[in-house]
Motif scaffolding. Structure first.
Motif, mmCIF file in Angstrom:
data_model
loop_
_atom_site.group_PDB
_atom_site.id
_atom_site.type_symbol
_atom_site.label_atom_id
_atom_site.label_comp_id
_atom_site.label_asym_id
_atom_site.label_seq_id
_atom_site.Cartn_x
_atom_site.Cartn_y
_atom_site.Cartn_z
ATOM 1 N N ARG A 27 0.849 -1.208 0.000
ATOM 2 C CA ARG A 27 0.000 0.000 0.000
ATOM 3 C C ARG A 27 0.873 1.242 0.000
ATOM 4 O O ARG A 27 1.711 1.436 0.885
ATOM 5 N N ASP A 104 3.054 1.801 3.473
ATOM 6 C CA ASP A 104 2.768 1.741 4.912
ATOM 7 C C ASP A 104 2.137 0.425 5.325
ATOM 8 O O ASP A 104 1.873 0.205 6.500
ATOM 9 N N GLU A 105 1.901 -0.457 4.360
ATOM 10 C CA GLU A 105 1.405 -1.788 4.717
ATOM 11 C C GLU A 105 1.743 -2.761 3.600
ATOM 12 O O GLU A 105 1.721 -2.388 2.409
ATOM 13 N N ARG A 107 0.989 -6.934 2.316
ATOM 14 C CA ARG A 107 0.088 -8.066 2.540
ATOM 15 C C ARG A 107 0.385 -9.163 1.528
ATOM 16 O O ARG A 107 0.532 -8.878 0.343
#
Ligand SMILES: Nc1nc2c([nH]c(=O)n2[C@H]2C[C@H](O)[C@@H](COP(=O)(O)OP(=O)(O)OP(=O)(O)O)O2)c(=O)[nH]1
Length: 136
Positions: A27, A104-105, A107
């Motif tokens: 992200r 920031d993320e 997955r």
């Protein structure tokens, strides 16, 4: 730098990093136009770099991992005039990805989860090719 260099199209390489049957989605934290949306990590090739070299460098800088670029995926997208986006499949060689820059993320998505994040539009177009890679 001559005129031709100044006007040459630059390539951005996005990496479909696959490990243990899952795809890494990242992200973006900036710029505002794409912040909060998900992409395949990567970045612009520097003059003199191959696309594969650029991707491997960007994955080390952005995620702290060593990876190998495997094959270019079909298609090319114009991000803006003079900037063209290509995607490559890549495999993880060493390290555990961390969002060190630009994200920031992170997955890991399995085959049934590819649609579960809000991808940047261009990235959504390449998902069918990635789905085939995850199945193989
Ligand atoms: N890295 C990457 N960029 C993408 C993807 N999809 C997409 O539209 N883009 C766009 C967002 C940005 O406008 C541009 C790439 O810029 P970038 O910020 O990743 O490149 P970079 O790390 O080399 O950046 P810079 O600091 O040199 O500006 O391409 C994608 O999957 N990965």
């Amino acid at each position: 730098m001559d005129v031709q260099d100044e006007t040459a199209t630059r390539i951005v390489v996005g990496g479909a990093l696959i490990h243990r049957g899952r795809l890494l989605a990242a992200r973006r934290s900036a710029p505002a136009a794409v912040a909060g949306r998900w992409e395949l990590p990567g970045g612009k090739a520097e003059p003199g770099e191959t696309e594969a070299q650029a991707l491997e460098r960007e994955l080390l800088e952005e995620l702290g991992v060593r990876a190998r670029a495997l094959e270019r995926l079909p298609g090319a997208w114009t991000v803006r005039p003079g900037l063209e986006l290509h995607f490559w499949a890549a495999e993880l060689l060493a390290g555990d990805p961390r969002p060190l820059e630009d994200h920031d993320e992170l997955r890991w998505l399995g085959p049934a989860e590819l649609d579960s994040v809000d991808w940047i539009d261009h990235d959504r177009d390449v998902l069918p090719h990635i789905a085939r890679l995850l199945e193989s």
